[in-house]
Design an enzyme around this catalytic site. Structure first.
Site, PDB file in Angstrom:
ATOM      1  N   GLU A 185       0.882  -1.173   0.000  1.00 31.17           N
ATOM      2  CA  GLU A 185       0.000   0.000   0.000  1.00 31.17           C
ATOM      3  C   GLU A 185       0.911   1.211   0.000  1.00 31.17           C
ATOM      4  OE1 GLU A 185      -3.541   2.297   2.431  1.00 31.17           O
ATOM      5  OE2 GLU A 185      -2.050   1.115   3.503  1.00 31.17           O
ATOM      6  N   GLU A 213       3.139  13.398  -4.359  1.00 30.39           N
ATOM      7  CA  GLU A 213       2.594  13.296  -3.009  1.00 30.39           C
ATOM      8  C   GLU A 213       3.393  14.190  -2.063  1.00 30.39           C
ATOM      9  OE1 GLU A 213       0.967   9.750  -0.218  1.00 30.39           O
ATOM     10  OE2 GLU A 213       3.072   9.586  -0.792  1.00 30.39           O
ATOM     11  N   CYS A 220      -2.155   8.575   3.302  1.00 31.61           N
ATOM     12  CA  CYS A 220      -1.863   8.346   1.891  1.00 31.61           C
ATOM     13  C   CYS A 220      -3.069   8.493   0.979  1.00 31.61           C
ATOM     14  CB  CYS A 220      -1.216   6.979   1.709  1.00 31.61           C
ATOM     15  SG  CYS A 220      -2.164   5.620   2.432  1.00 31.61           S
TER      16      CYS A 220
END
Length: 451
Positions: free
Chosen positions: A254, A387, A288
């Protein structure tokens, strides 16, 4: 503040001194003060942990061979011990990574025990064998068996919730585990170890080795590990996937996210503002799956920007242990420097800050940063593509639903996403066109029972 000092690690079913002399100092994200120390595991400790997990799994009368109901008895004791330590677990997480305490009470205090019981009951109710009719005249017996020794590597942002998304199914199914918590959040992991010791797991079933990236890489490539489960950055995930690919070792990853929140022209953000906050800025922006790209129709662009700006500027920034705090500090000075670098990059590429962008006044200690909103963001800008992992939102205009879908799908990531609309059917139809693992309609939750 009283220092929380540990001199042993939970290995082989007991508290043991490490082969390494290294230690991990732990700091408060809101005061920058040292609050504890935990032994740092070295490769020899990791090897001992894997060996213990291997022996426990291979034991012909051990954990992996127990009836699921028998394992459930131990897991129920584990859940109860976690609940007894839940408030302290939430406090430690807030101290270490800045998570607001009201959020820590949900994610870190209550969730671990809930997910342990969920998977424990699931395994008890699940048929361990089934017979399927064959196409060639015979039949096939399908037997569900634990995969073996699992190396579980967890990040610092939601440490206990993510730990138990790995631990609970692994332990319930009969696997043995070597867990590596992140060095930024080890005090909560040690409290979890106390709960495990109280529950009475057989020796070697659960082993915890705190350490950095090098230790994680050692575990990933260890010849006696059967499965790797990793949550963390995409760069680290690629390296882990390459290693596991060469070894033909099963791996679950993940990784990072740059999810899109598509605001349709009929959306009422004021009516769903709390859910919008949870989907975009929760946990100081350190999750996230947050929707940090907000796509707004050009016909309502100014209105949407103003609404989001008002939301971000209204958030209470301060001590994460204060129940009134909505935005705590970032986890470390390095993380704040990283986020500030992205803010500077956004300005240099022509985006406009509507609120935030700096360090809040009056909070001179701690790694605090103001919630920040960028307008006039192009989908190609760095802040719209990479990100950031902090409280920074980019509001991007679109002219049609087709353009919104194209922008949402123009990303290296595919983790989460949301659609905001007064028409849920319209929202679902649009969501089905987004290339992402999960999508929420007018809200988002990382539902553990979903794939």
């Amino acid at each position: 503040m009283t220092q929380m000092t540990y001199n042993r690690l939970y290995l082989e079913g007991d508290w043991r001194r490490t082969a390494s002399s290294g230690t991990i100092p732990v700091y408060s994200a809101s005061t920058e003060e040292r609050i504890g120390t935990v032994p740092e595991a070295g490769t020899a400790d990791a090897d001992a942990a894997v060996q213990a997990a291997r022996e426990a799994f291979d034991d012909p009368t051990g954990w992996s061979t127990w009836d699921p109901a028998r394992r459930a008895e131990v897991l129920e004791r584990f859940a109860a011990a976690l609940e007894a330590r839940g408030a302290e677990t939430a406090r430690r997480v807030s101290l270490q990574n800045g998570m607001p305490i009201t959020l820590a009470e949900q994610f870190e205090q209550w969730f671990p025990a809930v997910v342990v019981r969920y998977y424990s009951h699931l395994m008890v109710d699940l048929a361990q064998e089934e017979t399927r009719p064959g196409m060639l005249g015979g039949s096939s017996r399908v037997i569900r068996q634990p995969v073996g020794v699992v190396a579980a590597i967890v990040p610092w942002n939601v440490p206990q919730a993510i730990t138990f998304l790995k631990l609970a199914p692994a332990l319930a199914s009969g696997c043995t585990v070597v867990l590596k918590p992140a060095p930024e959040t080890v005090l909560d992991a040690m409290l979890m170890c106390e709960a495990a010791a109280e529950a009475g797991f057989p020796a070697g079933v659960l082993n915890v080795v705190p350490g950095g990236r090098e230790l994680g890489a050692h575990l990933v490539s260890h010849p006696r590990v059967d499965k790797v489960s990793f949550t963390g950055s995409t760069a680290a995930g690629r390296a882990i996937a390459e290693t596991c690919g060469r070894l033909l070792r099963p791996v679950t990853l993940e990784l990072g996210g740059k999810s899109a929140a598509i605001v349709l022209d009929d959306a009422d953000l004021h009516a769903t503002i709390e859910s919008f906050y949870a989907a975009t800025l929760l946990n100081n922006g350190q999750i996230c799956w947050l929707c940090t790209r907000v796509l707004a129709p050009r016909s309502r662009y100014t209105e949407v920007v103003d609404t989001i700006t008002a939301l971000a500027s209204s958030l209470s920034v301060g001590d994460p242990l204060d129940p009134g705090t909505q935005m705590g500090p970032l986890v470390s000075a390095r993380q704040r420097d990283r986020v500030e670098g992205y803010i500077a990059k956004g300005l240099s590429e022509g985006a406009r800050i509507t609120t935030g962008g700096g360090r809040p006044k009056g909070l001179d200690r701690g790694w605090f940063l103001e919630p920040t909103v960028f307008a006039d963001v192009d989908a190609s800008h760095t802040i719209a593509q990479e990100e950031i992992f902090g409280p920074v939102l980019s509001v991007i205009p679109y002219s049609s639903e087709e353009e919104a879908v194209a922008i949402a799908n123009d990303s290296e990531y595919g983790l989460g996403g949301t659609v905001w609309t007064a028409d849920s059917d319209r929202g679902e139809a649009l969501a089905r066109r987004i290339s992402s693992g999960t999508i929420g309609i007018n809200a988002y939750a990382n539902e553990p029972t979903a794939p």
